[in-house]
Design a protein around this motif. Structure first.
Motif, PDB file in Angstrom:
ATOM      1  N   ASP A 238       3.798   5.809  -8.831  1.00 37.89           N
ATOM      2  CA  ASP A 238       3.587   4.364  -8.919  1.00 37.89           C
ATOM      3  C   ASP A 238       4.849   3.604  -8.535  1.00 37.89           C
ATOM      4  OD1 ASP A 238       1.070   4.846  -9.823  1.00 37.89           O
ATOM      5  OD2 ASP A 238       1.549   4.544 -11.953  1.00 37.89           O
ATOM      6  N   CYS A 239       4.653   2.490  -7.838  1.00 42.23           N
ATOM      7  CA  CYS A 239       5.786   1.621  -7.502  1.00 42.23           C
ATOM      8  C   CYS A 239       6.246   0.917  -8.776  1.00 42.23           C
ATOM      9  CB  CYS A 239       5.358   0.591  -6.459  1.00 42.23           C
ATOM     10  SG  CYS A 239       6.647  -0.637  -6.131  1.00 42.23           S
ATOM     11  N   PRO A 240       7.552   0.870  -9.035  1.00 38.66           N
ATOM     12  CA  PRO A 240       8.030   0.196 -10.250  1.00 38.66           C
ATOM     13  C   PRO A 240       8.044  -1.332 -10.124  1.00 38.66           C
ATOM     14  CG  PRO A 240       9.879   1.089  -9.023  1.00 38.66           C
ATOM     15  CD  PRO A 240       8.640   1.510  -8.283  1.00 38.66           C
ATOM     16  N   ARG A 241       7.675  -1.866  -8.959  1.00 37.01           N
ATOM     17  CA  ARG A 241       7.750  -3.317  -8.763  1.00 37.01           C
ATOM     18  C   ARG A 241       6.399  -3.984  -8.571  1.00 37.01           C
ATOM     19  NH1 ARG A 241      13.338  -5.218  -6.803  1.00 37.01           N
ATOM     20  NH2 ARG A 241      14.469  -3.525  -7.800  1.00 37.01           N
ATOM     21  N   CYS A 242       5.358  -3.190  -8.263  1.00 32.75           N
ATOM     22  CA  CYS A 242       4.043  -3.795  -8.039  1.00 32.75           C
ATOM     23  C   CYS A 242       2.995  -2.730  -8.347  1.00 32.75           C
ATOM     24  CB  CYS A 242       3.920  -4.317  -6.604  1.00 32.75           C
ATOM     25  SG  CYS A 242       3.729  -3.024  -5.368  1.00 32.75           S
ATOM     26  N   ASP A 243       1.722  -3.011  -8.021  1.00 38.94           N
ATOM     27  CA  ASP A 243       0.712  -1.995  -8.331  1.00 38.94           C
ATOM     28  C   ASP A 243       0.488  -1.029  -7.164  1.00 38.94           C
ATOM     29  OD1 ASP A 243      -0.529  -3.688  -6.654  1.00 38.94           O
ATOM     30  OD2 ASP A 243      -2.070  -4.377  -8.069  1.00 38.94           O
ATOM     31  N   HIS A 258       8.589   4.550   0.937  1.00 39.88           N
ATOM     32  CA  HIS A 258       8.400   3.099   0.814  1.00 39.88           C
ATOM     33  C   HIS A 258       7.154   2.837  -0.012  1.00 39.88           C
ATOM     34  CE1 HIS A 258       5.396   3.720   3.969  1.00 39.88           C
ATOM     35  NE2 HIS A 258       4.891   2.541   3.610  1.00 39.88           N
ATOM     36  N   CYS A 259       6.983   1.594  -0.452  1.00 34.79           N
ATOM     37  CA  CYS A 259       5.799   1.203  -1.219  1.00 34.79           C
ATOM     38  C   CYS A 259       4.731   0.721  -0.244  1.00 34.79           C
ATOM     39  CB  CYS A 259       6.160   0.096  -2.198  1.00 34.79           C
ATOM     40  SG  CYS A 259       4.716  -0.670  -2.940  1.00 34.79           S
ATOM     41  N   ASP A 260       3.489   1.215  -0.430  1.00 32.95           N
ATOM     42  CA  ASP A 260       2.428   0.828   0.516  1.00 32.95           C
ATOM     43  C   ASP A 260       1.893  -0.575   0.231  1.00 32.95           C
ATOM     44  OD1 ASP A 260       0.869   1.172  -1.733  1.00 32.95           O
ATOM     45  OD2 ASP A 260      -0.239   2.914  -0.977  1.00 32.95           O
ATOM     46  N   SER A 261       2.437  -1.238  -0.761  1.00 26.18           N
ATOM     47  CA  SER A 261       1.920  -2.571  -1.052  1.00 26.18           C
ATOM     48  C   SER A 261       2.946  -3.691  -0.802  1.00 26.18           C
ATOM     49  CB  SER A 261       1.418  -2.603  -2.500  1.00 26.18           C
ATOM     50  OG  SER A 261       1.012  -3.892  -2.840  1.00 26.18           O
ATOM     51  N   HIS A 262       4.086  -3.655  -1.486  1.00 25.53           N
ATOM     52  CA  HIS A 262       4.970  -4.816  -1.347  1.00 25.53           C
ATOM     53  C   HIS A 262       5.900  -4.755  -0.120  1.00 25.53           C
ATOM     54  CE1 HIS A 262       8.201  -2.538  -3.502  1.00 25.53           C
ATOM     55  NE2 HIS A 262       8.995  -3.349  -2.835  1.00 25.53           N
ATOM     56  N   GLN A 263       5.934  -3.607   0.574  1.00 22.28           N
ATOM     57  CA  GLN A 263       6.699  -3.539   1.833  1.00 22.28           C
ATOM     58  C   GLN A 263       5.692  -3.602   2.980  1.00 22.28           C
ATOM     59  OE1 GLN A 263       9.012   0.014   0.219  1.00 22.28           O
ATOM     60  NE2 GLN A 263      10.436  -0.706   1.790  1.00 22.28           N
TER      61      GLN A 263
HETATM   62 ZN   LIG Z   1       5.584  -1.987  -4.575  1.00 25.76          ZN
END
Ligand SMILES: [Zn+2]
Length: 269
Positions: A238-243, A258-263
């Motif tokens: 899990d990303c520590p900054r978003c879902d 990388h994060c597949d959501s916030h990046q």
């Molecule tokens: Zn994220």
């Protein structure tokens, strides 16, 4: 692989524990880690009986001034590496590749489980940086936002490749570039020529903060803040900054997280 924060921590270790002591012994584990024009004997002659008088760092290169010699010992840590200063009764750590003994019994040891990298002697560290065409050090005050923008302008390829290029900026590598882009919310594969001003600003600001924090925490991944990527460079966590979820890919031939959501990925506009 040691990057700017790691090498800065090594520099501080030497600065606080190994200067101004007479070198009484020099041991190199293998000639192949020495620069082409250097032999173990020449290195020994340059150091024996001298003191180390100051340190400098440029990117991932560490320079140690040899007192009264007008020369600098240059260390570059290839894949792994650590610098320790030992007191007289401590044993050399495993995988010591290079060590200096000092009068009084202390010892400066450089360890590496894998290939160490490079050991050299240079007369002038600025000259060395010019010869290698090293870019400025990103922790240098001179790299303000405008300088940063002009260093990246005219570049092609992914932002990750540009930031890892030592001729653009000297010091960033795979792990810290991923960290900076993660915190700035920029996709590692975003084409550098398409970054808007907001992203450039975010990367520049984040770069300074990440490097400073990393050095302050001894460049130890375990001690990095909870919301950082560094302690969780694993596919599917899990990303520590978003879902979102942390994804692994290859960018410029390097394992990239990388994060597949916030990046968000930026496509051509
Ligand atoms: Zn994220």
């Amino acid at each position: 692989m040691p990057e700017l924060p790691d090498v800065e921590v090594y520099r501080q270790v030497i600065e606080s524990g190994a200067l101004d002591r007479t070198v009484t012994g020099v041991e190199v584990d293998a000639d192949r880690i020495l620069d082409e024009d250097l032999t173990a004997e020449r290195l020994r002659n340059a150091l024996q009986g001298r003191t180390l008088s100051s340190t400098r760092r440029r990117g991932k290169h560490l320079f140690i001034e040899i007192g009264g010699e007008d020369r600098w010992l240059r260390l570059h840590f290839g894949m792994t590496g650590r610098v320790v200063v030992l007191s007289g009764d401590e044993e050399l750590p495993a995988h010591t590749r290079f060590h200096l003994n000092f009068e009084g019994g202390e010892c400066l040891a450089v360890t590496s489980q894998r290939r160490l990298g490079e050991i050299g002697l240079v007369e002038d560290h600025d000259g060395f940086a010019r010869e290698r065409e090293l870019g400025p050090d990103p922790s240098d005050d001179g790299v303000d936002r405008n300088t940063f923008r002009s260093l990246l302008s005219g570049r092609r390829g992914s932002v990750k490749a540009a930031l890892m290029n030592q001729k653009v900026l000297a010091g960033l590598g795979n792990v810290y570039v991923d960290e900076i882009l993660f915190q700035a919310g920029v996709h590692p594969e975003a084409p550098v020529e398409e970054l808007d001003d907001r992203s450039l600003k975010a990367i520049h600001r984040t770069m300074g903060r990440v490097l400073q924090t990393a050095v302050r925490r001894g460049a130890d991944p375990e001690r990095m803040p909870d919301r950082w990527l560094l302690p969780r460079r694993r596919e599917g966590v899990d990303c520590p900054r978003c879902d979102g979820t942390i994804r692994k890919s290859q960018v410029s031939g390097r394992s990239t997280y990388h994060c597949d959501s916030h990046q968000e990925e930026r496509n051509s506009r």
